[in-house]
Design a protein around this motif. Structure first.
Motif, short mmCIF file in Angstrom:
data_model
loop_
_atom_site.label_atom_id
_atom_site.label_comp_id
_atom_site.label_asym_id
_atom_site.label_seq_id
_atom_site.Cartn_x
_atom_site.Cartn_y
_atom_site.Cartn_z
N PHE A 27 0.83 -1.20 0.00
CA PHE A 27 0.00 0.00 0.00
C PHE A 27 0.88 1.26 0.00
O PHE A 27 0.65 2.20 -0.76
CB PHE A 27 -0.91 -0.06 1.22
N PHE A 28 1.91 1.27 0.85
CA PHE A 28 2.81 2.42 0.92
C PHE A 28 3.54 2.63 -0.41
O PHE A 28 3.62 3.76 -0.91
CB PHE A 28 3.84 2.21 2.03
N ILE A 29 4.07 1.55 -0.96
CA ILE A 29 4.84 1.66 -2.20
C ILE A 29 3.96 2.14 -3.35
O ILE A 29 4.35 3.00 -4.15
CB ILE A 29 5.49 0.31 -2.56
N LYS A 30 2.74 1.62 -3.43
CA LYS A 30 1.86 1.93 -4.56
C LYS A 30 1.36 3.37 -4.53
O LYS A 30 1.28 4.03 -5.57
CB LYS A 30 0.67 0.96 -4.56
N LYS A 57 3.83 7.98 -4.33
CA LYS A 57 4.06 9.08 -5.26
C LYS A 57 2.83 9.96 -5.46
O LYS A 57 2.94 11.12 -5.84
CB LYS A 57 4.54 8.53 -6.60
N LYS A 58 1.64 9.39 -5.18
CA LYS A 58 0.42 10.15 -5.37
C LYS A 58 0.19 11.18 -4.27
O LYS A 58 -0.59 12.11 -4.44
CB LYS A 58 -0.78 9.20 -5.44
N VAL A 59 0.83 10.99 -3.12
CA VAL A 59 0.55 11.88 -1.99
C VAL A 59 1.78 12.59 -1.45
O VAL A 59 1.65 13.53 -0.68
CB VAL A 59 -0.10 11.08 -0.83
N GLY A 99 1.59 8.48 10.19
CA GLY A 99 3.00 8.80 10.35
C GLY A 99 3.74 8.73 9.02
O GLY A 99 4.57 9.59 8.71
N TYR A 100 3.42 7.71 8.23
CA TYR A 100 4.09 7.52 6.93
C TYR A 100 3.65 8.58 5.92
O TYR A 100 4.50 9.21 5.26
CB TYR A 100 3.77 6.13 6.39
N PHE A 101 2.37 8.78 5.75
CA PHE A 101 1.87 9.62 4.67
C PHE A 101 1.83 11.11 5.01
O PHE A 101 1.89 11.95 4.10
CB PHE A 101 0.47 9.17 4.25
N PHE A 102 1.71 11.46 6.29
CA PHE A 102 1.49 12.86 6.64
C PHE A 102 2.56 13.44 7.57
O PHE A 102 3.07 14.53 7.32
CB PHE A 102 0.11 13.03 7.29
N PHE A 103 2.91 12.72 8.63
CA PHE A 103 3.81 13.28 9.63
C PHE A 103 5.26 13.31 9.18
O PHE A 103 6.08 14.00 9.78
CB PHE A 103 3.69 12.52 10.95
#
Length: 384
Positions: free
Chosen positions: A167-170, A173-175, A220-224
């Protein structure tokens, strides 16, 4: 972060992790004395300053760990591919977890059974019974602590790493170029609140459910981990500190005068809203303080960053074992605090400094990288 293809290390995250580990240690020491359910309890319960400390810390300490873990995952995947990331995860999380399950958990379960009059006999007589049934709750009948007792965090982080990696890898780049702003600050707590109000009882650990922690790890991964979040916390830091103080006072007063709501009701909903708002703002305030005061490195940080994993693995078993020798003694609570806290700390650091960090097999079992003998003799610490 990556800036012009160069990785930038933010030392405040390392400091926050080290200080949070120290806070977990003090929190578990407090659990020996307060009125909340734990593996072993002192013969005199403290309902004042120790219980207030437990309440202050217990709400946000594990959410903080999962947010920091999400940020660390972002940085780790900047430096290595998914295969090497998962190999590192299994080594540095899985091995300490197995050590905890098969070596450090049995004495903790034994002491719990003895002090609760569920077993009578020596540890050697008990050990074969450690594999009788799954340990699912304090005071239960199963003994096998498959999650390593306090090491449940390592198990959850390992499971989260496996489940979220594709999910993280896919979606990364979009976010990754989106800017964190006020919309995120006000919107992101809503899913947290929804989870807290609906599925918080699913694998509830340290007062929050597993899906609550998973959401924070993803946040944490996508925003922080974004540089724009750092810029945002510099603007919102004082406000988040004020909201943290207000909600903390409200939470303490609620618990002290009304207790914890036990059934679904309007009071329970309001209480959960208060807790989520508290956690959310404390996270921002801690990141604000870290960015403002802790973005530097020195010898203390390098040493304590390496020591933090062995410290975490060892701290609860030693607290419980030392507590077993004093829980029925006729000592005042402050005397036992002065005995338990410093002695446990010194024992852990002695084991780490003089034994664990100098033996490669032990280093690996406690989640550290192996080093060459000449590096150990020179006091060189490998990068985390």
């Amino acid at each position: 972060m990556e800036s012009k293809n160069r990785y930038v290390r933010y030392y405040d995250l390392d400091w926050i992790r080290v200080l949070a580990m120290l806070m977990v240690f003090l929190y578990h020491c407090s659990m020996f004395f307060n009125s909340f359910e734990w593996h072993i309890k002192n013969n005199i319960i403290n309902h004042s300053y120790i219980e207030v400390f437990s309440l202050l810390v217990g709400n946000w300490i594990m959410p903080l760990f999962f947010v920091i873990s999400g940020i660390s995952t972002y940085h780790a995947l900047n430096k290595r591919n998914s295969q090497s990331f998962m190999k590192e995860r299994f080594l540095r999380l899985g091995l300490p977890l197995l050590l905890g399950i098969f070596l450090l958990s049995p004495p903790q379960v034994y002491i719990e059974r003895v002090t609760n009059n569920q077993f009578d006999g020596s540890f050697l007589k008990f050990f074969p019974h450690y594999f009788d049934g799954l340990y699912l709750e304090m005071g239960g009948t199963g003994n096998f602590a498959f999650f390593g007792h306090h090491l449940w965090y390592l198990l959850m982080l390992l499971l989260f790493s496996v489940a979220t990696l594709p999910f993280f890898i896919k979606l990364r780049k979009k976010v990754e170029h989106r800017v964190f702003g006020a919309f995120h600050y006000f919107f992101l707590p809503i899913p947290l609140l929804a989870v807290a109000l609906t599925v918080n009882t699913i694998v509830n650990l340290a007062s929050w459910g597993i899906l609550f922690y998973l959401l924070l790890y993803v946040y944490g991964y996508f925003f922080f981990a974004k540089e724009s979040l750092r810029e945002f916390v510099r603007r919102i830091g004082v406000l988040s500190g004020c909201l943290s103080a207000i909600t903390t006072v409200g939470y303490l007063l609620w618990v002290m005068f009304n207790g914890f709501p036990m059934h679904v009701s309007l009071n329970w909903v309001l209480f959960m809203i208060l807790r989520v708002v508290l956690v959310w703002n404390v996270l921002f305030f801690i990141l604000y303080l870290g960015d403002k005061f802790l973005n530097f490195s020195n010898g203390t940080l390098k040493y304590t960053s390496q020591a933090s994993m062995p410290f975490y693995v060892l701290h609860q078993p030693i607290i419980i074992i030392l507590g077993f020798f004093i829980y029925n003694l006729d000592w005042a609570v402050p005397v036992k605090v002065v005995f338990l806290v410093p002695l446990t700390f010194l024992m852990i650091m002695f084991l780490y400094h003089f034994i664990i960090r100098k033996v490669n097999l032990l280093r690996v079992l406690f989640g550290l990288k192996s080093v060459k003998k000449n590096e150990i003799s020179k006091g060189i610490q490998p990068q985390a």
